[in-house]
Design an enzyme around this catalytic site. Structure first.
Site, short mmCIF file in Angstrom:
data_model
loop_
_atom_site.label_atom_id
_atom_site.label_comp_id
_atom_site.label_asym_id
_atom_site.label_seq_id
_atom_site.Cartn_x
_atom_site.Cartn_y
_atom_site.Cartn_z
N GLU A 102 -8.52 -19.37 -6.27
CA GLU A 102 -7.39 -18.81 -6.84
C GLU A 102 -7.57 -17.36 -7.24
OE1 GLU A 102 -5.43 -21.24 -10.07
OE2 GLU A 102 -5.50 -19.43 -11.11
N LYS B 165 -11.73 -28.89 -8.71
CA LYS B 165 -10.69 -28.05 -9.74
C LYS B 165 -11.13 -26.63 -9.72
CE LYS B 165 -7.25 -26.58 -12.12
NZ LYS B 165 -7.37 -26.30 -13.22
N HIS C 268 -11.30 -24.97 -6.68
CA HIS C 268 -10.03 -24.37 -6.65
C HIS C 268 -9.69 -23.06 -7.60
CE1 HIS C 268 -5.55 -24.27 -8.42
NE2 HIS C 268 -5.17 -24.77 -7.09
N ASN C 269 -9.72 -23.09 -8.62
CA ASN C 269 -9.65 -21.93 -9.47
C ASN C 269 -10.32 -20.71 -8.81
OD1 ASN C 269 -8.36 -23.86 -11.01
ND2 ASN C 269 -8.78 -23.14 -12.89
N SER D 293 -3.70 -29.06 -11.47
CA SER D 293 -3.50 -27.86 -11.17
C SER D 293 -2.07 -27.68 -11.12
CB SER D 293 -3.98 -27.15 -10.19
OG SER D 293 -3.62 -25.80 -9.75
#
Ligand code: NBP
Length: 478
Positions: free
Chosen positions: A190, A183, A186-187, A128
Site C-alpha cells: 500500500e 497484513k 499488504h500495508n 484491512s
C-alpha cells in the site's frame, strides 16, 4: 440467549466490525474498557441486530456460547497484551481469542504459543479496509490454528468483502503469525502504491504542466484501464477537491509531510532480516520519512537543481502522460513482485505454507490495495504455484516488455527535470538488476577478498578461493 461472537474494543474498528457481524444475523456480545462506549453502541445501533452489551469481563465471557469466539479490537501493542491477560484466565480450553488489531506478527507468534499452552486458540487476524471496510466488508487475513478456521471461517466469510466473482475476501492464511505477516506486507505494498501514484502526480504537474483538476481527469481515465483500483479512484477524488476556505486545490493547502503508523516500516525491517530486496517499498517508507524532515528540507531550499523545462505543446504533455501510465504500471508490477517475494520468504522461514494465489484473491476486495490487477496475480499463481517471481509470469513479463521504453523515458525525464522519483527509479533498477547477465557483485566479492580474505567462488570451477593479494597474487583454494 448467548452470543456467537464477542467484540471487545469498541473504537471505530471494533464498533463497525461488531455491527457488521450483527447485520449479518449473528448475536454479538460487545465490551469496552470504558463502559460508555458499549452503551453508546447498543443505544445507537441496537436496532441493526442482536447485541448483548457487557459491562465487565465476566459478563462478556458469560454471554458467549462455547467454544467462545472473542475478538479483540484494541490498540496494538501493550493494550492487546493487557486485554489477553484480562480475558485468558476466564476462558476454557477450546475457546478462541481473535486479535483483529494491527499486531506485529512476532507478537502474534509469542501470544499464540503462550495461549496454546492453556488450550486456547489464538487467531492473529489482519483486517484491512479502514472503518468503512470493517462495517461493509473488509479483507480479512486470519492466521492461527487451522481447526479454529473451521468454525470461525464461515462467519468471517459472511462479513468479509466479496470479490467481483463473489468469492469472499478471507482465507486461512497459515499458522500462528501468518495472517498478521500478510497484513503487514499488504500495508507495505500500500505504501509503495501510494508513493508511485504520488510520483505520477508530481510528474504530471511539474513536467506535463497539468493542474490538479486536469490530473484528476487523467487518473479517472487510468482507472478505466489496467490500473483500475481503489487507490487510483480516491486519488482522483482528492485531486479534484477544492478547499472551501481558500478556493485553492485541496492538495495545495495540505502540509506536505506524510505520516506513518509503522506497518510499512515493519515490512522493510522484516525484509532486511529475511534478505529480501523490497526496494520499492523501502523507498516509499523513506520518501515519507524525508517529507517529514521539515528542518532539513528548509535548510536545503537553496540547493542547485536543473532548469525546469515544461513540455510546450498539449500533444506533448498528453504523450508524456501516457508514458507515465506505463511507468506507473511497470513499477506497480515490481512492487507486488517484491511484496510477494517477502511473503514467500516469510512462509519458508516460519513454515506457513502460504498460498500466494489465495492471498492475491482475498486482496481483490475490501482492502486498501484492492484492484483489478490482483485478479491477474491470482491467475498467475493459480496457473503456477511455484512461480519463482511475478516477473516470471508470461503475461506480466510481456506487459513490462511493452512498458519499459516509456518507463525509462519517464525516469530520464524525472532526472533531467529534478523531480524525485525514488519509486519509479528503484523499481527500474530492481528490474534491470534481476535481468542483468552479470552484476558488479563479482567486483564486490573481489574487494571483500582483498580486504578481508572473505573468499569467492569461480564461474568455471567448484569450490571457494582466495587470492594472495598482499603476496604474489596467486590463487589458493580456501
Ligand atoms: P484504537 O487503535 O484507537 O484503539 C482504541 C481502543 O483500544 C479503545 O477501545 C480503547 O478502549 C482500547 N484500549 C486501549 Br487504547 N488501551 C487499552 C487497555 N489497556 N485495555 C483495554 N482496552 C484498551 O482503535 P481503532 O482505530 O478502532 O483500531 C483498533 C485496532 O484495529 C488497532 O489495532 C488498529 O491498528 C487496527 N486497525 C485499524 C484500522 C483503521 O483504519 N483505523 C484498520 C485496520 C486495523 P477505551 O475506549 O477504554 O479507551
Amino acid at each position: 440467549t448467548s452470543a456467537q461472537i464477542g467484540v471487545t474494543g469498541l473504537a471505530v474498528m471494533g464498533r463497525n466490525l461488531a455491527r457488521n457481524f450483527a447485520r449479518n444475523g449473528y448475536t454479538v456480545a460487545v465490551h469496552n474498557r470504558t463502559v460508555s462506549r458499549t452503551k453508546a453502541l447498543v443505544e445507537e445501533f441496537g436496532s441493526e441486530g442482536d447485541f448483548i452489551g457487557a459491562e465487565t469481563a465476566e459478563e462478556f465471557v458469560a454471554a458467549l456460547e462455547r467454544p467462545r469466539r472473542l475478538v479483540i479490537m484494541v490498540k496494538a501493542g501493550e493494550p492487546t497484551d493487557a486485554v489477553i491477560q484480562e480475558f485468558a484466565p476466564l476462558l476454557e480450553p477450546g475457546d478462541m481469542i481473535i486479535d483483529g488489531g494491527n499486531a506485529h506478527f512476532a507478537d502474534t507468534r509469542r501470544r499464540e504459543k503462550a495461549l496454546r499452552e492453556q488450550g486456547i486458540h489464538f487467531v492473529g487476524m489482519g483486517v484491512s479496509g479502514g472503518e468503512e471496510g470493517a462495517l461493509h466488508g473488509p479483507s480479512i487475513m486470519p492466521g492461527g490454528p487451522k481447526e479454529s478456521y473451521d468454525s470461525l471461517g464461515p462467519m468471517l466469510e459472511k462479513i468479509s468483502a466479496k470479490a467481483k466473482d463473489g468469492a469472499p475476501c478471507v482465507t486461512h492464511v497459515g499458522p500462528d503469525g501468518a495472517g498478521h505477516f500478510v497484513k503487514m506486507v499488504h500495508n507495505g505494498i500500500e505504501y509503495a502504491d501510494m508513493q508511485l501514484i504520488g510520483e505520477a502526480y508530481q510528474l504530471l504537474r511539474d513536467v506535463a504542466g497539468y493542474s490538479p483538476a486536469e490530473i484528476a481527469d487523467v487518473f479517472r481515465t487510468w482507472n478505466q484501464g489496467r490500473l483500475d483500483s481503489y487507490l487510483i479512484e480516491i486519488t482522483a477524488e482528492v485531486l479534484s477537491h477544492v478547499d472551501a476556505a481558500t478556493g485553492k486545490p485541496f492538495v495545495d493547502v495540505v502540509v506536505d509531510e506524510a505520516e506513518q503508523k509503522g506497518t510499512g516500516r515493519w515490512t522493510v525491517q522484516i525484509a532486511l532480516d529475511l534478505g529480501v530486496p523490497v526496494s520499492g517499498i523501502a523507498e516509499a517508507v523513506f520518501a515519507r520519512s524525508l517529507s517529514g524532515h521539515a528542518a532539513l528540507r528548509a535548510a536545503s531550499q537553496g540547493l542547485a537543481g536543473p532548469k525546469p523545462k515544461a513540455l510546450g505543446k498539449e500533444e506533448e504533455a498528453a504523450a508524456f502522460a501516457d508514458r507515465v501510465e506505463q511507468a506507473l504500471y511497470a513499477s506497480k508490477i515490481v512492487s507486488y513482485t517484491q511484496g510477494f517475494h517477502e511473503i514467500t520468504a516469510g512462509s519458508e522461514e516460519y513454515d506457513w505454507d502460504i498460498d500466494l494465489g489465495a492471498v492475491a484473491s482475498i486482496w481483490r476486495g475490501g482492502c486498501i490495495i484492492r484492484a483489478a490487477f490482483l485478479d491477474r496475480i491470482r491467475a498467475a499463481y493459480d496457473a503456477r504455484p511455484d512461480l519463482p517471481s511475478l516477473l516470471s509470469d508470461e503475461t506480466f513479463a510481456r506487459e513490462i516488455a511493452g512498458a519499459q521504453d516509456d518507463w525509462r523515458e519517464v525516469v530520464i525525464a524525472s532526472v533531467r527535470q529534478g523531480v524525485p522519483t525514488p519509486g519509479f527509479s528503484a523499481a527500474l533498477a530492481y528490474y534491470d538488476g534481476l535481468r542483468a547477465d552479470r552484476l558488479p557483485a563479482a567486483l564486490t566479492q573481489g574487494q571483500r577478498d582483498f580486504f578481508g580474505a572473505h573468499t569467492y567462488r569461480r564461474v568455471d570451477r567448484e569450490g571457494s578461493f582466495h587470492t594472495l593479494w598482499g603476496g604474489d597474487r596467486s590463487e589458493v583454494s580456501a
